[in-house]
Write a protein that holds these residues in place. Structure first.
Motif, mmCIF file in Angstrom:
data_model
loop_
_atom_site.group_PDB
_atom_site.id
_atom_site.type_symbol
_atom_site.label_atom_id
_atom_site.label_comp_id
_atom_site.label_asym_id
_atom_site.label_seq_id
_atom_site.Cartn_x
_atom_site.Cartn_y
_atom_site.Cartn_z
ATOM 1 N N ASP B 72 0.801 -1.233 0.000
ATOM 2 C CA ASP B 72 0.000 0.000 0.000
ATOM 3 C C ASP B 72 0.834 1.283 0.000
ATOM 4 O OD1 ASP B 72 -2.175 -1.597 -0.110
ATOM 5 O OD2 ASP B 72 -2.832 -1.256 1.950
ATOM 6 N N TYR B 73 2.099 1.198 -0.450
ATOM 7 C CA TYR B 73 2.873 2.413 -0.655
ATOM 8 C C TYR B 73 2.362 3.121 -1.910
ATOM 9 C CZ TYR B 73 6.637 0.901 2.518
ATOM 10 O OH TYR B 73 7.375 0.519 3.602
ATOM 11 N N THR B 74 2.572 4.431 -1.952
ATOM 12 C CA THR B 74 2.391 5.159 -3.206
ATOM 13 C C THR B 74 3.753 5.202 -3.891
ATOM 14 O OG1 THR B 74 0.618 6.518 -2.340
ATOM 15 C CG2 THR B 74 1.833 7.412 -4.213
ATOM 16 N N VAL B 75 3.788 4.849 -5.164
ATOM 17 C CA VAL B 75 5.061 4.876 -5.892
ATOM 18 C C VAL B 75 5.078 6.093 -6.801
ATOM 19 C CG1 VAL B 75 6.562 3.669 -7.485
ATOM 20 C CG2 VAL B 75 5.300 2.387 -5.773
ATOM 21 N N LEU B 76 6.079 6.941 -6.583
ATOM 22 C CA LEU B 76 6.156 8.234 -7.275
ATOM 23 C C LEU B 76 7.421 8.287 -8.115
ATOM 24 C CD1 LEU B 76 5.223 11.328 -7.392
ATOM 25 C CD2 LEU B 76 6.737 11.650 -5.429
ATOM 26 N N ASP B 77 7.279 8.610 -9.381
ATOM 27 C CA ASP B 77 8.430 8.737 -10.271
ATOM 28 C C ASP B 77 8.543 10.192 -10.722
ATOM 29 O OD1 ASP B 77 10.478 7.299 -12.152
ATOM 30 O OD2 ASP B 77 9.324 8.614 -13.478
ATOM 31 N N LEU B 78 9.718 10.777 -10.455
ATOM 32 C CA LEU B 78 9.966 12.148 -10.907
ATOM 33 C C LEU B 78 11.006 12.106 -12.003
ATOM 34 C CD1 LEU B 78 9.787 12.733 -7.397
ATOM 35 C CD2 LEU B 78 9.383 14.871 -8.571
ATOM 36 N N GLY B 79 10.623 12.523 -13.178
ATOM 37 C CA GLY B 79 11.543 12.505 -14.295
ATOM 38 C C GLY B 79 12.071 13.896 -14.600
#
Lengths: 244, 216
Positions: B72-79
């Motif tokens: 239940d983590y939120t996975v965040l990708d910053l490009g």
């Protein structure tokens, strides 16, 4: 120039459509909601619902040919439609304001063959909007087992609908139009509880509040698009369809 | 013959090569991708070479971080120029968002700032103060104003990055547990800033290529 067009937007009251058909049997019917790529006259502010901009730009472009405009201004359309109807009256158009807020009395009796059909989503939406005037019978269409839902209004750029699989069921205002009750809030806000649904609105449309609320309530995906869908909107839809 | 998996970003391309069951991870400048590789097995991002299969970036992100999504983590990708996140609940997709258009919260803006002020990532340090940077252009204006009034550029850029981290947090709808993917994992100022708002787990820069490998 000869006036030969009956123009309309939204879903004008049925009896007024029938009466106008009898009165002008030779006239062509033009849905002003649709983007025909006529010039933007900049009458409407830049940051405004693109459908309303379409209506105004189309109306002025076709002004010399328009006999009259059937103009829904009630809960079946929106406040912006009321304001532009008044603007167009002021600009010399023959406007027939209509309010079509009749409520369905038996939701279980609704057939909705197009919304539930196996047709491609774009075709479903086009058939429903064309049928406002045509009133053809589509009860023979085969029903799909829906894997996804699409809630909302007909997009300004219909190509966004091509991202969806054919087994996508139609909800929202489009479904209410097929049912013949465009101003029925209960019908417009109905979706199937466990069906992954994308809630679509045009940016700057008052229905964005409804779309966002319903998307949160039903764990769907909220998408608002201004003129044409950008990569962000398309990518979100693609990912949602793949991950759900 | 090696199997090649490519996550082609705007600025950097992340590559996974598998040969004789041995995995090798590489990062190259995206501008050099075409001269070094002609095709690959699977790709995501802005690839300019032939691929047997193309995978949507958000899908690659979700597949690469599936173990964390299960928790239940939120996975965040910053490009370099976009930001996206995915969240699952009870092992099922729940929500996501993706902004491909605004650079106010992305790596390219920070890289430009570092070059402009001749700074290295290590020069930045967490500051309690932050700029409100809903727009990157207004954020740059605040940095320049403060620097012209005597603030050290590394502090001003750090305040910008704190604002950026706060934006990332609110973009995820204020998620409590966030896993970070992408180059910002190596930016301690960003990680520390984000930790003011959420529990943060950096996953590194190869989450998306791992996702390509997991994709069936």
């Amino acid at each position: 120039m000869q006036k030969d067009i009956i123009a309309f937007w939204g879903y004008p009251e049925k009896d007024i459509i029938s009466q106008t058909k009898i009165e002008y049997p030779e006239a062509s019917w033009v849905d002003l909601d649709i983007n025909y790529n006529y010039p933007d006259l900049k009458i409407i502010p830049e940051n405004y619902c693109v459908i309303i901009k379409n209506i105004v730009n189309n109306a002025f472009y076709l002004k010399d040919r328009i006999i009259k405009i059937l103009a829904p201004i009630g809960k079946d359309k929106c406040d912006s439609a009321y304001f532009i109807s008044e603007i167009l009256i002021n600009e010399g158009f023959n406007i027939v304001q209509t309010i079509f807020e009749e409520k369905c009395e038996d939701y279980n009796s609704l057939k909705l063959p197009i919304s539930k059909s196996k047709l491609p989503l774009r075709k479903k939406v086009e058939l429903i909007t064309n049928n406002i005037v045509e009133q053809k019978d589509y009860s023979n269409l085969e029903e799909c087992v829906p894997a996804f839902g699409f809630w909302g209004v007909p997009p300004n750029d219909l190509s966004i609908l091509e991202l969806f699989p054919d087994n996508t069921e139609v909800f929202g205002w489009i479904r209410a139009v097929e049912a013949g009750y465009p101003g029925d809030y209960k019908l417009e806000t109905y979706v199937k509880e466990n069906l992954p649904t994308i809630f679509f609105t045009q940016a700057f449309c008052s229905k964005t509040a409804l779309a966002k609320y319903l998307a949160n309530k039903y764990e769907g995906l909220f998408i608002d698009v201004d003129n044409t869908p950008n990569n962000s909107a398309k990518a979100k839809i693609e990912a949602f369809l793949k991950l759900r | 013959m090696a199997e090649i998996y490519i996550d082609a970003g705007t600025t950097w391309t992340k590559i996974l090569e598998i040969k004789d069951n041995k995995k090798t991870y590489k990062i190259i400048e995206s501008g050099k991708l075409k001269s070094l590789y002609s095709n690959c097995k699977k790709a995501t991002g802005h690839t300019v070479i032939k691929t047997e299969k193309y995978i949507n970036e958000a899908v690659a992100l979700a597949l690469g971080a599936k173990e964390y999504l299960k928790k239940d983590y939120t996975v965040l990708d910053l490009g370099s120029r976009d930001i996206k996140w995915v969240k699952y609940q009870n092992n099922k997709f729940k929500d996501m968002d993706w902004n491909t258009a605004c650079a106010s919260a992305t790596g390219a803006t920070v890289e430009m700032l570092l070059k402009f002020y001749n700074l290295k990532t290590e020069d930045l340090k967490f500051t309690k103060e932050k700029y409100a940077i809903t727009c990157g252009i207004f954020g740059l204006e605040k940095i320049m104003d403060d620097v012209s009034h005597g603030l050290e550029p590394n502090i001003a850029v750090s305040k910008f990055i704190h604002g950026l981290a706060y934006n990332a947090f609110t973009f995820t709808k204020n998620s409590e547990d966030i896993c970070i993917s992408g180059g910002f994992c190596e930016n301690n100022c960003f990680i520390e800033s984000l930790r003011q708002y959420a529990n943060v787990t950096p996953l590194g820069r190869f989450v998306l290529v791992d996702g390509l490998l997991n994709e069936n």
